[in-house]
Design an enzyme around this catalytic site. Structure first.
Site, PDB file in Angstrom:
ATOM      1  N   ASP A 156       0.753  -1.253   0.000  1.00 24.46           N
ATOM      2  CA  ASP A 156       0.000   0.000   0.000  1.00 24.46           C
ATOM      3  C   ASP A 156       0.788   1.311   0.000  1.00 24.46           C
ATOM      4  O   ASP A 156       0.604   2.142  -0.860  1.00 24.46           O
ATOM      5  CB  ASP A 156      -0.956   0.002   1.198  1.00 24.46           C
ATOM      6  CG  ASP A 156      -1.765  -1.283   1.291  1.00 24.46           C
ATOM      7  OD1 ASP A 156      -1.596  -2.174   0.439  1.00 24.46           O
ATOM      8  OD2 ASP A 156      -2.571  -1.392   2.218  1.00 24.46           O
ATOM      9  N   GLU A 166       2.712  -9.435  11.208  1.00 28.01           N
ATOM     10  CA  GLU A 166       2.387  -8.971   9.858  1.00 28.01           C
ATOM     11  C   GLU A 166       3.672  -8.518   9.150  1.00 28.01           C
ATOM     12  O   GLU A 166       3.917  -8.876   8.008  1.00 28.01           O
ATOM     13  CB  GLU A 166       1.375  -7.821   9.963  1.00 28.01           C
ATOM     14  CG  GLU A 166       0.834  -7.344   8.633  1.00 28.01           C
ATOM     15  CD  GLU A 166      -0.095  -6.146   8.791  1.00 28.01           C
ATOM     16  OE1 GLU A 166      -0.244  -5.629   9.923  1.00 28.01           O
ATOM     17  OE2 GLU A 166      -0.665  -5.711   7.773  1.00 28.01           O
TER      18      GLU A 166
HETATM   19  C1  9WN Z   1      -5.794  -2.635   2.743  1.00 27.95           C
HETATM   20  C2  9WN Z   1      -4.661  -7.748   4.713  1.00 27.95           C
HETATM   21  C3  9WN Z   1      -4.120  -6.608   3.885  1.00 27.95           C
HETATM   22  C4  9WN Z   1      -3.063  -7.075   2.862  1.00 27.95           C
HETATM   23  C5  9WN Z   1      -2.316  -5.920   2.219  1.00 27.95           C
HETATM   24  C6  9WN Z   1      -1.774  -5.009   3.312  1.00 27.95           C
HETATM   25  C7  9WN Z   1      -2.924  -4.531   4.205  1.00 27.95           C
HETATM   26  C8  9WN Z   1      -5.053  -3.249   3.929  1.00 27.95           C
HETATM   27  C9  9WN Z   1      -4.873  -2.201   5.014  1.00 27.95           C
HETATM   28  O1  9WN Z   1      -3.579  -5.642   4.786  1.00 27.95           O
HETATM   29  O2  9WN Z   1      -3.806  -3.747   3.411  1.00 27.95           O
HETATM   30  O3  9WN Z   1      -6.094  -3.614   1.795  1.00 27.95           O
HETATM   31  O4  9WN Z   1      -5.880  -1.846   5.650  1.00 27.95           O
HETATM   32  O5  9WN Z   1      -3.756  -1.723   5.215  1.00 27.95           O
HETATM   33  O6  9WN Z   1      -1.082  -3.937   2.789  1.00 27.95           O
HETATM   34  O7  9WN Z   1      -1.281  -6.398   1.407  1.00 27.95           O
HETATM   35  O8  9WN Z   1      -3.684  -7.827   1.864  1.00 27.95           O
HETATM   36  O9  9WN Z   1      -3.596  -8.451   5.310  1.00 27.95           O
END
Ligand code: 9WN
Length: 454
Positions: free
Chosen positions: A194, A425
């Site tokens: 992101d 994470e």
């Molecule tokens: C937005 C769920 C997701 C991953 C992404 C990571 C994070 C979300 C957030 O979490 O994104 O989609 O709210 O930050 O960047 O890669 O799929 O783990």
């Protein structure tokens, strides 16, 4: 086999199991995320082949009529305030194939065919070794169970193959109207990385308009909000969502007017690897020759295009910013796209991966790839995709390395990292401090696969 780590990883998946699908993380991400779900299925395969297949089936139940697999399939039972943006914010009722399963309106990298092919391999292997002690997913199933698993895989491949094909076709056409071999993304969230510095310049050009008010929920779930993207970034993320919603999620309108359009090199490379896997699935189920030719065509076109993104100065593959008509010159883990796509730059990319600009930086607690190179001016060791290492991306690169000697070193270092930092994470690369969410599903899932490979 490290039995303790195996049981701990299995317990994370079981704990996050919502019944047929897996929460990406217990608190921070209480819904089903698209690429998380594929990585999670890779892990589930070692515990239960049928459960791994169910993970993908439930995700594809949220697939749109145009073939897109949305990046979030929401749990209608989770409290609305659990995660923002919630389903209502996307207003996707018009576009979704199954309006009873609320979804977001964007997508994420297509790891799904890789997961499906992996589940089939695990089931085939277990049939060959059924009941042998020490072979994951063999003792539990036994010879009859292993045979049943292969039958379940064959049924699931027949059911899921047309859905995965429609997904890849959507990416190869709607997201690449030029037929360039590179996939366009409309939002940094589509990349899965992101707030990577890859997006800084393109995002800085986005002028936030009349943005409906919102309240972030993510920062309340982590120890320090500085580990998450900034409020300025969030305003732009939400404004892009607003523009996509106003465009009715129509790809042709978005391609013409949206301010953020990037040819994402890592996403495109994952599609190449996924087409390779889908080609094997198509052969196994005897899919029509025309399908197989289309899949091979997308794969070859994508592989050549990813190779053409090679930058001899940074020694990485670079994204292409469509609106600015320039390559995005920064050093991030996405630059190893050429490894994932399996193109001609393999030896240069392995050298870069292990160099002091990435996993070989002597300050690194473990020699694993950081999300952003410490040699990049935007590097921040504790901030989300701007420096911390993400085990799941280590797994993707490890898998792409195949038999290369660097693979064994990366697996060993990654297992040391999870033994110390747990199923975080992401991880501060120099100190090894766990960051973001604890008990992240995909970190546990890739740990199971690393252990099974030992
Ligand atoms: C937005 C769920 C997701 C991953 C992404 C990571 C994070 C979300 C957030 O979490 O994104 O989609 O709210 O930050 O960047 O890669 O799929 O783990």
């Amino acid at each position: 086999m490290d039995e303790r780590l195996w049981s701990a990883a299995a317990a994370v998946l079981t704990g996050n199991d919502a019944g047929g699908w897996t929460r990406a993380a217990p608190q921070l991400y209480p819904h089903q995320w698209s690429w998380d779900s594929a990585f999670v299925a890779v892990g589930w395969a070692h515990l239960s082949v049928p459960r791994a297949l169910t993970e993908l089936r439930s995700l594809f139940a949220g697939q749109w009529a145009n073939g897109m697999v949305p990046h979030i399939v929401y749990d209608p039972a989770a409290p609305a305030e659990a995660y923002f943006p919630d389903a209502a914010r996307w207003g996707t009722g018009v576009a979704a194939a199954a309006p009873d399963r609320p979804t977001s309106g964007i997508c994420q990298p297509p790891v799904h065919a890789l997961a499906l092919a992996h589940i089939a391999e695990v089931a085939d292997r277990a049939r060959g070794t059924a009941g042998r002690p020490g072979v994951p997913n063999s003792g539990a199933a036994g010879p009859a169970g292993a045979r049943g698993d292969v039958e379940a895989v064959d049924a699931a491949l027949t059911e899921l193959y047309p859905k995965v094909l429609a997904w890849h076709r959507y990416l190869a056409t709607e997201r690449d109207p030029q037929g360039s071999g590179l996939v366009s993304i409309y939002h940094p969230w589509e990349s899965g990385t992101d707030n990577s510095p890859r997006f800084d310049a393109a995002l800085a050009r986005v002028e936030v308009g009349d943005l409906p008010p919102y309240r972030r929920r993510d920062t309340g779930h982590v120890a320090d909000p500085a580990q998450r993207p900034s409020d300025t970034e969030y305003d732009r993320y939400l404004w892009l969502v607003e523009l996509l919603r106003r465009a009715g999620y129509a790809d042709d309108r978005i391609a013409a007017t949206h301010p953020f359009v990037l040819k994402d090199v890592l996403f495109s490379a994952i599609l190449v690897a996924a087409n390779d896997a889908l080609g094997r699935i198509a052969a196994r189920i005897g899919a029509p020759a025309a399908d197989r030719a289309a899949i091979a065509g997308w794969r070859d076109r994508g592989r050549a295009a990813v190779d053409a993104c090679w930058d001899p100065r940074l020694r990485l593959c670079l994204d292409q910013d469509v609106r600015a008509a320039t390559p995005v010159r920064c050093r991030t883990v996405a630059g190893f796209a050429g490894l994932v796509a399996g193109g001609d730059r393999r030896s240069e990319l392995v050298a870069e991966l292990t160099s002091p600009r990435f996993a070989g930086d002597p300050r690194m607690r473990w020699p694993v790839p950081p999300s952003t190179s410490p040699a990049d001016p935007a590097f921040r060791p504790r901030t989300y995709w701007r420096g911390p290492s993400w085990p799941v991306l280590g797994w993707l690169l490890w898998r792409s390395l195949g038999e290369h000697p660097a693979a064994a070193a990366l697996r060993a270092a990654s297992l040391e990292q999870v033994r110390t930092a747990g199923f975080a994470e992401y991880v501060e690369p120099f100190t090894g401090e766990p960051l973001g969410s604890p008990d992240q599903s995909w970190t546990a899932a890739v740990t199971l696969d690393w252990l099974a490979a030992g």
